[in-house]
Design a protein around this motif. Structure first.
Motif, PDB file in Angstrom:
ATOM      1  N   GLY A   1       0.754  -1.158  -0.005  1.00 27.22           N
ATOM      2  CA  GLY A   1      -0.182  -0.116  -0.037  1.00 27.22           C
ATOM      3  C   GLY A   1       0.969   1.371  -0.061  1.00 27.22           C
ATOM      4  N   PHE A   2       0.272   2.318   0.388  1.00 26.99           N
ATOM      5  CA  PHE A   2       0.824   3.559   0.544  1.00 26.99           C
ATOM      6  C   PHE A   2       0.409   4.384   1.653  1.00 26.99           C
ATOM      7  N   ILE A   3       1.466   5.230   2.237  1.00 30.31           N
ATOM      8  CA  ILE A   3       1.057   6.433   3.236  1.00 30.31           C
ATOM      9  C   ILE A   3       1.226   7.744   2.623  1.00 30.31           C
ATOM     10  N   ARG A   4       0.198   8.464   2.301  1.00 28.08           N
ATOM     11  CA  ARG A   4       0.654  10.000   1.640  1.00 28.08           C
ATOM     12  C   ARG A   4       0.398  10.954   2.959  1.00 28.08           C
ATOM     13  N   GLN A   5       1.407  11.556   3.148  1.00 26.74           N
ATOM     14  CA  GLN A   5       1.415  12.557   4.170  1.00 26.74           C
ATOM     15  C   GLN A   5       1.733  14.130   3.524  1.00 26.74           C
ATOM     16  N   ASN A   6       0.448  14.700   3.487  1.00 25.55           N
ATOM     17  CA  ASN A   6       0.557  16.062   2.659  1.00 25.55           C
ATOM     18  C   ASN A   6       0.045  16.903   3.867  1.00 25.55           C
ATOM     19  N   SER A   7       0.435  18.322   3.851  1.00 25.31           N
ATOM     20  CA  SER A   7      -0.115  19.137   4.858  1.00 25.31           C
ATOM     21  C   SER A   7      -1.556  19.341   5.114  1.00 25.31           C
ATOM     22  N   GLN A   8      -2.130  19.049   4.063  1.00 21.38           N
ATOM     23  CA  GLN A   8      -3.572  19.200   3.958  1.00 21.38           C
ATOM     24  C   GLN A   8      -4.379  17.795   4.220  1.00 21.38           C
TER      25      GLN A   8
ATOM     26  N   LEU B   1      -8.404  -4.580   2.876  1.00 23.83           N
ATOM     27  CA  LEU B   1      -7.898  -3.249   2.700  1.00 23.83           C
ATOM     28  C   LEU B   1      -8.376  -2.174   3.621  1.00 23.83           C
ATOM     29  N   CYS B   2      -7.403  -1.392   4.068  1.00 19.47           N
ATOM     30  CA  CYS B   2      -7.813  -0.650   5.056  1.00 19.47           C
ATOM     31  C   CYS B   2      -7.587   0.954   4.494  1.00 19.47           C
ATOM     32  N   LEU B   3      -8.578   1.633   4.537  1.00 18.79           N
ATOM     33  CA  LEU B   3      -8.480   3.153   4.225  1.00 18.79           C
ATOM     34  C   LEU B   3      -8.435   3.808   5.398  1.00 18.79           C
ATOM     35  N   MET B   4      -7.307   4.586   5.504  1.00 21.66           N
ATOM     36  CA  MET B   4      -6.986   5.381   6.569  1.00 21.66           C
ATOM     37  C   MET B   4      -6.869   6.936   6.361  1.00 21.66           C
ATOM     38  N   GLY B   5      -7.314   7.613   7.527  1.00 22.37           N
ATOM     39  CA  GLY B   5      -7.176   9.039   7.483  1.00 22.37           C
ATOM     40  C   GLY B   5      -6.617   9.621   8.678  1.00 22.37           C
TER      41      GLY B   5
ATOM     42  N   ASP C   1      -3.743  13.812   4.907  1.00 18.09           N
ATOM     43  CA  ASP C   1      -2.913  12.813   5.034  1.00 18.09           C
ATOM     44  C   ASP C   1      -3.864  11.390   4.795  1.00 18.09           C
ATOM     45  N   SER C   2      -3.297  10.424   4.194  1.00 19.03           N
ATOM     46  CA  SER C   2      -3.883   9.339   3.851  1.00 19.03           C
ATOM     47  C   SER C   2      -3.322   8.036   3.757  1.00 19.03           C
ATOM     48  N   ALA C   3      -3.735   7.047   4.004  1.00 18.73           N
ATOM     49  CA  ALA C   3      -3.010   5.697   3.943  1.00 18.73           C
ATOM     50  C   ALA C   3      -4.030   4.741   3.493  1.00 18.73           C
ATOM     51  N   ASN C   4      -3.496   3.856   2.505  1.00 17.24           N
ATOM     52  CA  ASN C   4      -4.283   2.472   2.045  1.00 17.24           C
ATOM     53  C   ASN C   4      -3.417   1.558   2.192  1.00 17.24           C
ATOM     54  N   LEU C   5      -3.685   0.500   3.006  1.00 23.29           N
ATOM     55  CA  LEU C   5      -2.699  -0.587   3.295  1.00 23.29           C
ATOM     56  C   LEU C   5      -3.547  -2.013   3.287  1.00 23.29           C
ATOM     57  N   LEU C   6      -2.980  -2.902   2.460  1.00 22.27           N
ATOM     58  CA  LEU C   6      -3.423  -4.194   2.304  1.00 22.27           C
ATOM     59  C   LEU C   6      -2.756  -4.898   3.125  1.00 22.27           C
ATOM     60  N   LEU C   7      -3.714  -5.797   4.113  1.00 20.84           N
ATOM     61  CA  LEU C   7      -2.947  -6.661   5.324  1.00 20.84           C
ATOM     62  C   LEU C   7      -3.597  -8.205   5.227  1.00 20.84           C
ATOM     63  N   THR C   8      -2.768  -9.080   5.602  1.00 23.72           N
ATOM     64  CA  THR C   8      -3.229 -10.441   5.534  1.00 23.72           C
ATOM     65  C   THR C   8      -3.545 -10.601   7.083  1.00 23.72           C
ATOM     66  N   VAL C   9      -4.777 -11.144   7.534  1.00 21.80           N
ATOM     67  CA  VAL C   9      -5.130 -11.273   8.998  1.00 21.80           C
ATOM     68  C   VAL C   9      -5.200 -13.011   8.991  1.00 21.80           C
ATOM     69  N   TYR C  10      -4.397 -13.620   9.813  1.00 18.00           N
ATOM     70  CA  TYR C  10      -4.484 -14.891   9.908  1.00 18.00           C
ATOM     71  C   TYR C  10      -5.302 -15.290  11.241  1.00 18.00           C
TER      72      TYR C  10
END
Length: 111
Positions: free
Chosen positions: A65-72, A92-96, A74-83
């Motif tokens: 995924g990615f983490i985008r840190q911008n002054s206005q 797929l986690c959509l973060m802010g 900030d967001s992140a999209n992460l793809l995780l595997t859960v056992y």
């Protein structure tokens, strides 16, 4: 011809090593981020995840995924595997960031 083969294999090995080291570094950066920590904390107690997995055992070592840190924004999209105890899933986690500038899980999708 022997030197050409030897240097070609050495170049291929070096390039492979650089790609592997860079990939491990990127995964390490994602896993040490605040967004990843908040996502795993919130997903561990999420009813949908608990029902789908039978309980979270652990999270997979590979994160993309990615983490985008911008002054206005900030967001992140992460793809995780859960056992889980019953089943393994990908999420797929959509973060802010919230109004207090803290990472928050905005949405998640089972894949």
């Amino acid at each position: 011809m022997k030197n050409y083969l030897k240097y070609s294999l050495l170049g291929l090995f070096t390039l492979t090593l650089v790609v592997v080291v860079f990939s491990v570094w990127v995964i390490g950066q994602l896993k040490s981020s605040g967004a990843y920590k908040v996502a795993t904390e919130q997903l561990t107690s999420d009813d949908v995840i608990l029902e789908a997995t039978g309980g979270v055992k652990e999270y997979g070592w590979y994160v993309s995924g990615f983490i985008r840190q911008n002054s206005q924004l900030d967001s992140a999209n992460l793809l995780l595997t859960v056992y889980g105890y019953d089943k393994n899933i990908k999420i797929l986690c959509l973060m802010g960031k919230n109004e207090n500038r803290q990472w928050a899980l905005k949405d998640h999708r089972l894949l």
